[in-house]
Design a protein around this motif. Structure first.
Motif, PDB file in Angstrom:
ATOM      1  N   THR A  56      17.303   8.965 -13.312  1.00 61.09           N
ATOM      2  CA  THR A  56      16.398   9.334 -14.409  1.00 61.09           C
ATOM      3  C   THR A  56      14.945   9.375 -13.962  1.00 61.09           C
ATOM      4  N   GLU A  57      14.624   8.826 -12.781  1.00 65.03           N
ATOM      5  CA  GLU A  57      13.255   8.877 -12.264  1.00 65.03           C
ATOM      6  C   GLU A  57      13.077  10.157 -11.441  1.00 65.03           C
ATOM      7  N   TRP A  58      11.827  10.577 -11.234  1.00 68.33           N
ATOM      8  CA  TRP A  58      11.542  11.773 -10.438  1.00 68.33           C
ATOM      9  C   TRP A  58      11.869  11.514  -8.983  1.00 68.33           C
ATOM     10  N   GLU A  59      12.483  12.512  -8.317  1.00 68.90           N
ATOM     11  CA  GLU A  59      12.842  12.386  -6.911  1.00 68.90           C
ATOM     12  C   GLU A  59      12.690  13.740  -6.225  1.00 68.90           C
ATOM     13  N   LEU A  60      12.154  13.716  -5.016  1.00 68.03           N
ATOM     14  CA  LEU A  60      12.039  14.934  -4.219  1.00 68.03           C
ATOM     15  C   LEU A  60      13.309  15.064  -3.392  1.00 68.03           C
ATOM     16  N   GLY A  61      14.043  16.159  -3.599  1.00 69.64           N
ATOM     17  CA  GLY A  61      15.288  16.344  -2.865  1.00 69.64           C
ATOM     18  C   GLY A  61      16.025  17.581  -3.304  1.00 69.64           C
ATOM     19  N   GLN A  62      17.188  17.779  -2.719  1.00 65.89           N
ATOM     20  CA  GLN A  62      18.028  18.932  -3.046  1.00 65.89           C
ATOM     21  C   GLN A  62      18.612  18.744  -4.437  1.00 65.89           C
ATOM     22  N   CYS A  63      18.602  19.803  -5.237  1.00 63.50           N
ATOM     23  CA  CYS A  63      19.171  19.708  -6.580  1.00 63.50           C
ATOM     24  C   CYS A  63      19.761  21.059  -6.993  1.00 63.50           C
ATOM     25  N   PHE A  71      21.781  31.453 -14.610  1.00 60.63           N
ATOM     26  CA  PHE A  71      22.381  31.533 -13.284  1.00 60.63           C
ATOM     27  C   PHE A  71      22.225  30.206 -12.536  1.00 60.63           C
ATOM     28  N   PRO A  72      23.268  29.783 -11.804  1.00 59.97           N
ATOM     29  CA  PRO A  72      23.150  28.547 -11.023  1.00 59.97           C
ATOM     30  C   PRO A  72      22.189  28.744  -9.853  1.00 59.97           C
ATOM     31  N   GLN A  73      21.343  27.745  -9.627  1.00 59.48           N
ATOM     32  CA  GLN A  73      20.363  27.782  -8.548  1.00 59.48           C
ATOM     33  C   GLN A  73      20.420  26.465  -7.783  1.00 59.48           C
ATOM     34  N   SER A  74      19.923  26.500  -6.556  1.00 57.96           N
ATOM     35  CA  SER A  74      19.813  25.303  -5.748  1.00 57.96           C
ATOM     36  C   SER A  74      18.422  25.304  -5.132  1.00 57.96           C
ATOM     37  N   ALA A  75      17.759  24.150  -5.120  1.00 57.09           N
ATOM     38  CA  ALA A  75      16.387  24.086  -4.610  1.00 57.09           C
ATOM     39  C   ALA A  75      16.087  22.698  -4.059  1.00 57.09           C
ATOM     40  N   TYR A  76      15.088  22.636  -3.196  1.00 56.65           N
ATOM     41  CA  TYR A  76      14.533  21.368  -2.735  1.00 56.65           C
ATOM     42  C   TYR A  76      13.265  21.186  -3.553  1.00 56.65           C
ATOM     43  N   ALA A  77      13.308  20.309  -4.558  1.00 56.22           N
ATOM     44  CA  ALA A  77      12.202  20.202  -5.504  1.00 56.22           C
ATOM     45  C   ALA A  77      12.153  18.804  -6.113  1.00 56.22           C
ATOM     46  N   TRP A  78      11.024  18.480  -6.747  1.00 57.06           N
ATOM     47  CA  TRP A  78      10.939  17.257  -7.540  1.00 57.06           C
ATOM     48  C   TRP A  78      11.813  17.470  -8.760  1.00 57.06           C
ATOM     49  N   HIS A  79      12.732  16.550  -9.014  1.00 55.73           N
ATOM     50  CA  HIS A  79      13.654  16.697 -10.132  1.00 55.73           C
ATOM     51  C   HIS A  79      14.113  15.326 -10.620  1.00 55.73           C
ATOM     52  N   ARG A  80      14.758  15.338 -11.773  1.00 52.41           N
ATOM     53  CA  ARG A  80      15.374  14.122 -12.315  1.00 52.41           C
ATOM     54  C   ARG A  80      16.511  14.540 -13.240  1.00 52.41           C
ATOM     55  N   HIS A  81      17.325  13.586 -13.599  1.00 47.05           N
ATOM     56  CA  HIS A  81      18.420  13.798 -14.544  1.00 47.05           C
ATOM     57  C   HIS A  81      18.133  12.898 -15.746  1.00 47.05           C
ATOM     58  N   PRO A  82      17.268  13.352 -16.665  1.00 45.25           N
ATOM     59  CA  PRO A  82      16.774  12.478 -17.740  1.00 45.25           C
ATOM     60  C   PRO A  82      17.861  11.930 -18.667  1.00 45.25           C
ATOM     61  N   LEU A  83      19.003  12.585 -18.731  1.00 45.83           N
ATOM     62  CA  LEU A  83      20.074  12.108 -19.596  1.00 45.83           C
ATOM     63  C   LEU A  83      21.100  11.281 -18.830  1.00 45.83           C
TER      64      LEU A  83
END
Length: 93
Positions: A56-63, A71-83
Motif C-alpha cells: 500500500t506504500e509507494w514503491e519504485l519498481g516493475q508493475c 489495455f494491459p501495460q507494464s512499466a518501471y514506475a512509482w506505484h502502489r496497491h492502495p486496496l
C-alpha cells in the motif's frame, strides 16, 4: 542518492542511512530473488518474512496496470496497491 517521486532525488550520507537498517527487512522488487521469495505479481506471501507484493506504500519498481483505454501495460514506475490487491495506482505528477 535515493530516487523520489516526481524525478526528485534525496542525497543522504550512507552513515545516516545505516542507522535505519532493518536486518529482517527484505526487498520485494528487484535484486536477486531468494528461492523462497514471492513471485512477481501473484498473491503469494513469503513464509519467512510475511512479505506480499501487494503493497500500500509507494514503491519504485516493475508493475502491471490497465491504462485508460483498458489495455494491459507494464512499466518501471512509482506505484502502489492502495486496496492491498492487484489494483495498481501509478504516481503521476
Amino acid at each position: 542518492m535515493i530516487p523520489l517521486p516526481g524525478g526528485r532525488v534525496a542525497r543522504v550520507p550512507i552513515d545516516v542511512l545505516e542507522q535505519y537498517v532493518d536486518p529482517s527487512a527484505r526487498l520485494s522488487h528487484g535484486g536477486e530473488p531468494e528461492e523462497e521469495d514471492v513471485t512477481a505479481h501473484s498473491m503469494s506471501v513469503d513464509p519467512r518474512t510475511g512479505a506480499s507484493i501487494w503493497h500500500t506504500e509507494w514503491e519504485l519498481g516493475q508493475c502491471d496496470y490497465t491504462d485508460e483505454n483498458g489495455f494491459p501495460q507494464s512499466a518501471y514506475a512509482w506505484h502502489r496497491h492502495p486496496l492491498g490487491n492487484e489494483y495498481t495506482e501509478i504516481y503521476q505528477k
